[in-house]
Enzyme design. Structure first.
Site, PDB file in Angstrom:
ATOM      1  N   ARG A   1      41.873  40.171  40.131  1.00 42.40           N
ATOM      2  CA  ARG A   1      41.860  41.407  40.914  1.00 42.40           C
ATOM      3  C   ARG A   1      42.205  42.605  40.052  1.00 42.40           C
ATOM      4  O   ARG A   1      43.050  42.497  39.159  1.00 42.40           O
ATOM      5  CB  ARG A   1      42.901  41.324  42.033  1.00 42.40           C
ATOM      6  CG  ARG A   1      42.336  40.747  43.292  1.00 42.40           C
ATOM      7  CD  ARG A   1      43.293  40.951  44.423  1.00 42.40           C
ATOM      8  NE  ARG A   1      44.363  39.966  44.381  1.00 42.40           N
ATOM      9  CZ  ARG A   1      45.156  39.752  45.415  1.00 42.40           C
ATOM     10  NH1 ARG A   1      45.002  40.447  46.514  1.00 42.40           N
ATOM     11  NH2 ARG A   1      46.091  38.850  45.332  1.00 42.40           N
TER      12      ARG A   1
ATOM     13  N   ASP B   1      53.001  36.011  37.245  1.00 40.19           N
ATOM     14  CA  ASP B   1      52.796  36.174  38.699  1.00 40.19           C
ATOM     15  C   ASP B   1      54.047  35.846  39.511  1.00 40.19           C
ATOM     16  O   ASP B   1      54.296  36.438  40.558  1.00 40.19           O
ATOM     17  CB  ASP B   1      51.577  35.380  39.208  1.00 40.19           C
ATOM     18  CG  ASP B   1      51.616  33.913  38.834  1.00 40.19           C
ATOM     19  OD1 ASP B   1      52.531  33.499  38.088  1.00 40.19           O
ATOM     20  OD2 ASP B   1      50.717  33.161  39.275  1.00 40.19           O
TER      21      ASP B   1
ATOM     22  N   SER C   1      49.090  35.348  34.560  1.00 43.85           N
ATOM     23  CA  SER C   1      49.831  34.190  35.093  1.00 43.85           C
ATOM     24  C   SER C   1      49.751  32.969  34.183  1.00 43.85           C
ATOM     25  O   SER C   1      49.250  31.917  34.566  1.00 43.85           O
ATOM     26  CB  SER C   1      49.309  33.861  36.483  1.00 43.85           C
ATOM     27  OG  SER C   1      49.306  35.023  37.246  1.00 43.85           O
TER      28      SER C   1
HETATM   29  C1  BG6 Z   1      48.107  35.889  44.362  1.00 48.69           C
HETATM   30  C2  BG6 Z   1      48.824  36.716  43.340  1.00 48.69           C
HETATM   31  O1  BG6 Z   1      48.366  36.382  45.642  1.00 48.69           O
HETATM   32  O2  BG6 Z   1      48.557  34.566  44.262  1.00 48.69           O
HETATM   33  C3  BG6 Z   1      48.531  36.134  41.978  1.00 48.69           C
HETATM   34  O3  BG6 Z   1      48.432  38.033  43.422  1.00 48.69           O
HETATM   35  C4  BG6 Z   1      48.925  34.701  41.920  1.00 48.69           C
HETATM   36  O4  BG6 Z   1      49.215  36.850  41.000  1.00 48.69           O
HETATM   37  C5  BG6 Z   1      48.262  33.976  43.018  1.00 48.69           C
HETATM   38  O5  BG6 Z   1      48.588  34.149  40.677  1.00 48.69           O
HETATM   39  C6  BG6 Z   1      48.709  32.535  43.055  1.00 48.69           C
HETATM   40  O6  BG6 Z   1      48.004  31.821  44.023  1.00 48.69           O
HETATM   41  P1  BG6 Z   1      46.616  31.122  43.768  1.00 48.69           P
HETATM   42  O7  BG6 Z   1      46.561  30.126  44.841  1.00 48.69           O
HETATM   43  O8  BG6 Z   1      45.591  32.193  43.898  1.00 48.69           O
HETATM   44  O9  BG6 Z   1      46.667  30.519  42.413  1.00 48.69           O
HETATM   45  C1  GLC Z   2      50.753  28.149  35.600  1.00 50.62           C
HETATM   46  C2  GLC Z   2      51.138  29.185  34.585  1.00 50.62           C
HETATM   47  C3  GLC Z   2      52.251  30.023  35.109  1.00 50.62           C
HETATM   48  C4  GLC Z   2      51.927  30.579  36.454  1.00 50.62           C
HETATM   49  C5  GLC Z   2      51.553  29.461  37.405  1.00 50.62           C
HETATM   50  C6  GLC Z   2      51.174  29.972  38.766  1.00 50.62           C
HETATM   51  O1  GLC Z   2      51.790  27.258  35.699  1.00 50.62           O
HETATM   52  O2  GLC Z   2      51.497  28.571  33.401  1.00 50.62           O
HETATM   53  O3  GLC Z   2      52.548  31.055  34.221  1.00 50.62           O
HETATM   54  O4  GLC Z   2      53.012  31.278  36.967  1.00 50.62           O
HETATM   55  O5  GLC Z   2      50.500  28.741  36.856  1.00 50.62           O
HETATM   56  O6  GLC Z   2      50.064  30.779  38.733  1.00 50.62           O
END
Ligand code: BG6
Ligand code: GLC
Ligand code: BG6
Ligand code: GLC
Length: 903
Positions: A532, A646, A596
Site C-alpha cells: 500500500r 509492521d 515488514s
Molecule cells: C496490514 C498492515 O493491515 O496488516 C501491514 O498494514 C501488515 O503492515 C499486515 O503487514 C499484516 O497482515 P497480513 O495478513 O496482510 O500479512
Molecule cells: C515476518 C517478518 C516480520 C513481520 C512479520 C509479519 O515474520 O519477518 O518482520 O513483522 O512477518 O508481517
C-alpha cells in the site's frame, strides 16, 4: 327348497347390507385412497423441509444409510432387535466366498422374553435386561469374549440420526429415555466384561430394506406392517433439508404411523378409532398406526362386534364379559377368522371362547367385520405406499418406475389375504410403478449388519483421521513449555541478537504517540498481503485526528522473487502513480516506510522472510535501495525519515487510541511481535520498542518435539528451508500449506477424495488464509464448504468436506495456541521487568489470520489467560493498517530531528 334358498339369499343380502352400512365409513374406495395418498405426499414434503418439519406429522427422519448393500460388506456382527413382537439377539456373519460373486450370510438367533412391565417401567431396567440377554447369548453361543464385537441395534422407534429417541410408540412407555441417545444408553447398559461396540442404530424399516436389498439391488423401500407400521425409502439428498449435501440419496424413515395426528385423517376416522385411541397409552398419537397395525386390528374388530351386539345385530344382543374385555380379540384371531377354508370354523371357535353363542349368521357377520377392518388397513398402507412410490418416480423424472419393496411384520406375513390385497390395490393406485414385493424372511438384522459394516468402515476411517490430527493437539503442559522456550528465546536475543533465532531487533522507537504529532506524510506498507501507498494527515491538539488516503498495488510473484533493483523500481513506480493520484508529485513529503521484514535500525535487511526473496537485498540498506530507485526514476523526491516494522507500526497506531498499548502483534501472512522493553542504564529514555522477530524461534531445533511430518514437508518446500520455524507453524502463508500436506497424506492413504490425488491438491498455496477462514466459519453449511473446495478444484463428498474442515480446525487451533503461548511469554516478561504482581496491558493487533479467522483470536486469547494468569491483556484491533503508525513514527522522528538540530 327354492323358497328356502331364496329366503337364505335375501337374508344374506339383507345382512351384508346391514353390516356394510354399519361399517360404511371403514370401506374406502379408490378415489378416497387417492385423496389420502395426496395428503400423504403433501405431508412428506412438509416433513422434509427444515422450516415445516417441526409442525409435520411425518417426521421424515434422515438415517445414516446412503446406499443399499453394495457387496463390500464383510465381517461378523452382533445384532439386537427390539421393538417388534419378538425381542431377539443375533449373530450375523457376512462372508465373501472365494471365487464367487455372491456373499454368504450365516445367522444364529435367540428370542428372549420381554416382560410387559419392562416396556412401561424404568428405561434403565429395560436396557439392563437387553444387556443381560446379550451376555447370555454370547455365553450360550460360545462367542469369544476376548475380541471386540461390532453391534447393530435395530430399535424400532422414531429416533433422530444422532440416536435421540423422539417418542415412544406402540405399547412402549419406558420412563427417562425420551430425548436421550439410544446408542449411548445401550453402550452404558452393556455390562463390563463384554467388549461390544454399538456402531449403528437402525429402524426396523431400514433393516428390512437392507435385508431385502442384499438380494435385490432395486429394493429402495422398507415397509413394516406388524405390531406397528412404518415405511422408509431412498430420498434424494438435495430434498432432505435436515442433512447437508446435495448429491446422492439417503434413506428416510417416514415414521408414517403418526400420519393423521394433526387431524388430516379426521374425516376418515370412525367412533371405533376414537375409542381405540382414547384407551391407548399414547392418546392423540400414531393415528395411522392405530388404524392399520397389528397391535390394534383385533381390538378394532372387538369394538365393532361389541357395538353390533349391543345394538342387537349379533348374538341376539347378548354381550359377555369376555367380549367387553380389552385385548380379547387379537390380530392372530383376525387372521384365523379370515382363513380361506377354515375361516368360519375358526370364527365359531374364537367366539365360543369368548363365551358367546354364535349362530352361523353371527359367524359370517363377524368374519365380514374382520375383512372390512383388515381390508381398510391394507388400503391405507397402499395409499401411503402409493405416495412414496409416486414421489420416488417424480424425483427421478421417470415415466415408469421399477422398484422393489422389502416387507416385514406379522400382519403382512401371517394374515391370509393381506399381502395379496395390498399388492393389488397398490398396482391399481400407481399403474406407472412396477412394484415387486419381497418378504424379508430373515427379519431386519441381516440388514442391520450391513449398516453396521458400513458404520465400521466409517469409524475406522474416522479413527485414522483422528490419529493423523492428534499430532496437532497440544496439551497444556506442551504449551507451557513452548511459552518457556519463547521466553528463553527472547532473553537470548536480548543478549546477543546476532546468534539467536529470536533476533530482538531494537527499533529506536522510545515512546508511543502522545497526540502532539501533526503534519502530512507519505507512507509505504510492504510485506503483508497487500502493498500500500498512503497519504496520512495528522492533526494535533483538541481536534487531533488522523486521515488516510491509500491505494493498493499488487506485487507480482516474479517481482517478489526477482532482483532487488526490479523490486524497488516497481515500488517507486507505484509511489509515482500514487502521487499523481493525490496530485502531490512536487511536495517532497516526509516518508515512513513500513517494511515488514527483519531489519536493523540502520535499514539493513537481515534476511527476507515470507514469500520474498529478491536478490541483492539481504545485508544491504533498503532505504538506500529505495533512494536510488527514486533517483533512477527521477520524477519526484521524498524525505525518507523512518523505516518501521509492521508490528511497531501497528503498536503505534493502536497506542494513538490507547496509551496502554505497548505490544504490537501481527498474525497475518507472517507472525511477529514487538513490545516495549526496559532500557535500564539509559537515563530519561526508559523503554525501547523491540521487534522480537519471534517467527525465527525453533531454527535451533528447540521446537522439534512439536513439529509434525507435515510441518517438515512445508518447510522443505518453502523458499527459506530451515528458517522461521515458529512462523511456519503459526502464520497465514504456511497454515494453508500445512493443511494441504495433511490432505495429501490422507488422500494417498485413501481416506479422502476417494484416494485421488488431483493436480489441485498438488498445487502449493491453494489454501489462502481467506479460504481457511471461510471453511472454518461456523455459519457455513457443508454445502458451502464443498463449493469452496470445488472452487479450489477439489471435488469432495460431504464426508470429505467434514474431514477438510476438521483438518483446517486442527491446524489453525494449534497456530492460535502457539501464538498464545508466545504472547504469554511476552506479557509475563514485561510484568516481571516491571516488578509487578499484575500487569494491565493492551496489545495492538493486525493481520488477516487474526481478523478473518472465526476462532483464531478467541483461542489465542484463551491461551494467554491460561498461561499468563497474572496479566490482564486487552486486544485492540488496528483498523487501518500500520501505515498510520509509520506516519506517527515519522512525525515523532521528524520532530526529534528538528529538536536535535535546533539544540
Ligand atoms: C496490514 C498492515 O493491515 O496488516 C501491514 O498494514 C501488515 O503492515 C499486515 O503487514 C499484516 O497482515 P497480513 O495478513 O496482510 O500479512
Ligand atoms: C515476518 C517478518 C516480520 C513481520 C512479520 C509479519 O515474520 O519477518 O518482520 O513483522 O512477518 O508481517
Ligand atoms: C421382524 C424384524 O421380523 O419384524 C423386526 O426383525 C421388526 O425388526 C418386526 O420390528 C416387525 O414385525 P412385528 O410384527 O414383529 O412387529
Ligand atoms: C412404530 C415405530 C416405528 C417402527 C414401526 C414398526 O411405528 O414408531 O419406528 O418402524 O412401529 O415397528
Amino acid at each position: 327348497n327354492v323358497l328356502s334358498a331364496l329366503l337364505t339369499f335375501f337374508f344374506f343380502f339383507f345382512f351384508f347390507f346391514l353390516v356394510d352400512r354399519f361399517l360404511y365409513a371403514m370401506r374406502l374406495h379408490d378415489d378416497q385412497l387417492r385423496d389420502i395418498s395426496a395428503r400423504f405426499q403433501a405431508e412428506m414434503k412438509k416433513g422434509l423441509s427444515a422450516e415445516s418439519n417441526a409442525a409435520a406429522t411425518l417426521k421424515m427422519l434422515p438415517t445414516h444409510v446412503c446406499s443399499t448393500p453394495d457387496g463390500s460388506e464383510n465381517g461378523e456382527f452382533l445384532a439386537v432387535d427390539l421393538g417388534g413382537s419378538k425381542f431377539k439377539v443375533l449373530q450375523v456373519k457376512v462372508r465373501k466366498e472365494a471365487g464367487r460373486v455372491r456373499r454368504s450370510v450365516e445367522m444364529q438367533e435367540q428370542t428372549y422374553p420381554l416382560p410387559k412391565e419392562l416396556l412401561i417401567g424404568r428405561g434403565v431396567e429395560l436396557f439392563d435386561h437387553v444387556s443381560e440377554c446379550l451376555k447370555d447369548f454370547l455365553l450360550q453361543k460360545k462367542i469369544s469374549l476376548e475380541k471386540k464385537h461390532p453391534l447393530g441395534f435395530t430399535f424400532s422407534f422414531p429416533c433422530q440420526q444422532t440416536g435421540l429417541l423422539l417418542n415412544w410408540s406402540k405399547n412402549y412407555w419406558a420412563r427417562g429415555l425420551q430425548g436421550k441417545d439410544m446408542v449411548n444408553t445401550l453402550r452404558q447398559a452393556i455390562s463390563r466384561g463384554m467388549d461390544v461396540d454399538v456402531l449403528a442404530l437402525v429402524n426396523d424399516t431400514v433393516g428390512t430394506m437392507m435385508t431385502c436389498g442384499f438380494d435385490d439391488q432395486h429394493c429402495e423401500v422398507g415397509l413394516i406392517i406388524g405390531t406397528g407400521t412404518n415405511a422408509c425409502y431412498m430420498e434424494e439428498l438435495r430434498h432432505i433439508d435436515l442433512v447437508e449435501g446435495d448429491e446422492g440419496r439417503m434413506c428416510v424413515n417416514t415414521e408414517w404411523g403418526a400420519f393423521g395426528d394433526d387431524g388430516a385423517l379426521d374425516d376418515y376416522l370412525t367412533e371405533f378409532d376414537r375409542d381405540i385411541d382414547a384407551a391407548s397409552i399414547n392418546p392423540g398419537k400414531q393415528c395411522l398406526e392405530k388404524m392399520v397395525s397389528g397391535l390394534y386390528l383385533g381390538e378394532l374388530v372387538r369394538l365393532v362386534v361389541l357395538k353390533m351386539t349391543k345394538l342387537g345385530l349379533l348374538f341376539d344382543g347378548r354381550v359377555t364379559d369376555a367380549l367387553r374385555t380389552k385385548g380379547k380379540i387379537t390380530t392372530a384371531h383376525v387372521a384365523a377368522m379370515e382363513q380361506y377354508k377354515d375361516g368360519l370354523k375358526n370364527t365359531r371357535d374364537i367366539l365360543l371362547d369368548l363365551s358367546l353363542n354364535p349362530s352361523p349368521d353371527d359367524c359370517i357377520a363377524v368374519q365380514h367385520v374382520c375383512t372390512v377392518v383388515s381390508f381398510r388397513s391394507s388400503n391405507l398402507v397402499a395409499a401411503g405406499l402409493a405416495a412414496i412410490l409416486t414421489r420416488i418416480r417424480q424425483n427421478r423424472k421417470l415415466k415408469t418406475l421399477r422398484i422393489t419393496v422389502g416387507v416385514d411384520g406379522t400382519v403382512y406375513k401371517t394374515h391370509p389375504q393381506y399381502a395379496k390385497r395390498l399388492h393389488k390395490v397398490v398396482r391399481r393406485l400407481v399403474p406407472d410403478c412396477h412394484v415387486r414385493f419381497v418378504l424379508s424372511e430373515s427379519g431386519s438384522s441381516k440388514g442391520a449388519a450391513m449398516v453396521t459394516a458400513v458404520a465400521q468402515r466409517v469409524t475406522a476411517r474416522r479413527h485414522q483421521v483422528d490419529e493423523s490430527l492428534s499430532s496437532f493437539r497440544l496439551s497444556r503442559d506442551q504449551l507451557r513449555s513452548v511459552k518457556a522456550r519463547m521466553r528463553a528465546g527472547l532473553e537470548a536475543g536480548l543478549k546477543s541478537n546476532s546468534h539467536s533465532p529470536v533476533k530482538m531487533l531494537p527499533s529506536y522507537v522510545f515512546r508511543t504517540p502522545d497526540g502532539t504529532e501533526c503534519g502530512k506524510y507519505l507512507a509505504l506498507d510492504l510485506g503483508g498481503t497487500n502493498f500500500r501507498v498512503l497519504l496520512v494527515k495528522i492533526r494535533s491538539g483538541l481536534r487531533r485526528s488522523v486521515r488516510l488516503y491509500n491505494k493498493l498495488y499488487p506485487i507480482p510473484l516474479e517481482i517478489m522473487q526477482g532482483t532487488g533493483e526490479e523490486l524497488f523500481d516497481h515500488i517507486v513506480h507505484c509511489i509515482s502513480d500514487f502521487l499523481d493520484y493525490v496530485g502531490m508529485k512536487k511536495a517532497r513529503l516526509p516518508l515512513g516506510f513500513t517494511f515488514s521484514f527483519p531489519c536493523l535500525q540502520a535499514g539493513t535487511l537481515v534476511s527476507w522472510t515470507k514469500g520474498f526473496k529478491a536478490t541483492d537485498c539481504e545485508g544491504n540498506d533498503v532505504v538506500d535501495m529505495l533512494r536510488e530507485a527514486i533517483k533512477r526514476r527521477n520524477e519526484f523526491d521524498v524525505d525518507i525519515v523512518a523505516i518501521v516494522n509492521d508490528t511497531v507500526g501497528t503498536m503505534m497506531s493502536c497506542a494513538y487510541e490507547d496509551p496502554q498499548c505497548e505490544i504490537g502483534l501481527i498474525a497475518g501472512t507472517g507472525s511477529n511481535v514487538c513490545y516495549m522493553e526496559e532500557l535500564r542504564n539509559i537515563e530519561k529514555m526508559q523503554r525501547m520498542c523491540i521487534n522480537t522477530e519471534w517467527g525465527g524461534l525453533g531454527e535451533d531445533g528447540c521446537l522439534d518435539d512439536i513439529i509434525t511430518e507435515y510441518d517438515n514437508a512445508v518447510d522443505r518446500e518453502s523458499i527459506n528451508h530451515g528458517r522461521q520455524r515458529f512462523e511456519k507453524l503459526t502464520s497465514g502463508l504456511y497454515l494453508g500449506e500445512v493443511v494441504r500436506q495433511v490432505l495429501l497424506d490422507l488422500t494417498r492413504r485413501g481416506l479422502l477424495f476417494k484416494g485421488r490425488v488431483t493436480e489441485a491438491l498438488k498445487t502449493p498455496g491453494i489454501f489462502e488464509t481467506k479460504y481457511l477462514s471461510q471453511i472454518e466459519s461456523d455459519r457455513l453449511a457443508l454445502l458451502q464448504v464443498r463449493s469452496i473446495l470445488q472452487h479450489l478444484g477439489l471435488d469432495s463428498t460431504c464426508d470429505d468436506s467434514i474431514i477438510v474442515k476438521e483438518v483446517c480446525g486442527a491446524v489453525s487451533r494449534r497456530a492460535a495456541q502457539l501464538c498464545g503461548a508466545g504472547m504469554a511469554a511476552v506479557v509475563d516478561k514485561i510484568r516481571e521487568n516491571r516488578g509487578l504482581d499484575q500487569l494491565n496491558i493492551t496489545v495492538g493487533v493486525d493481520g488477516t489470520l487474526y481478523k478473518l479467522h472465526p476462532h483464531f483470536s478467541t483461542v489465542l486469547q484463551e491461551t494467554v489467560v491460561a498461561l499468563a494468569p497474572q496479566c490482564y491483556v486487552t486486544y485492540l484491533l488496528s483498523e487501518e493498517g500500520s501505515g498510520r503508525g509509520a506516519a506517527l513514527i515519522t512525525a515523532v522522528a521528524r520532530r526529534d530531528q528538528v529538536e536535535i538540530d535546533a539544540s
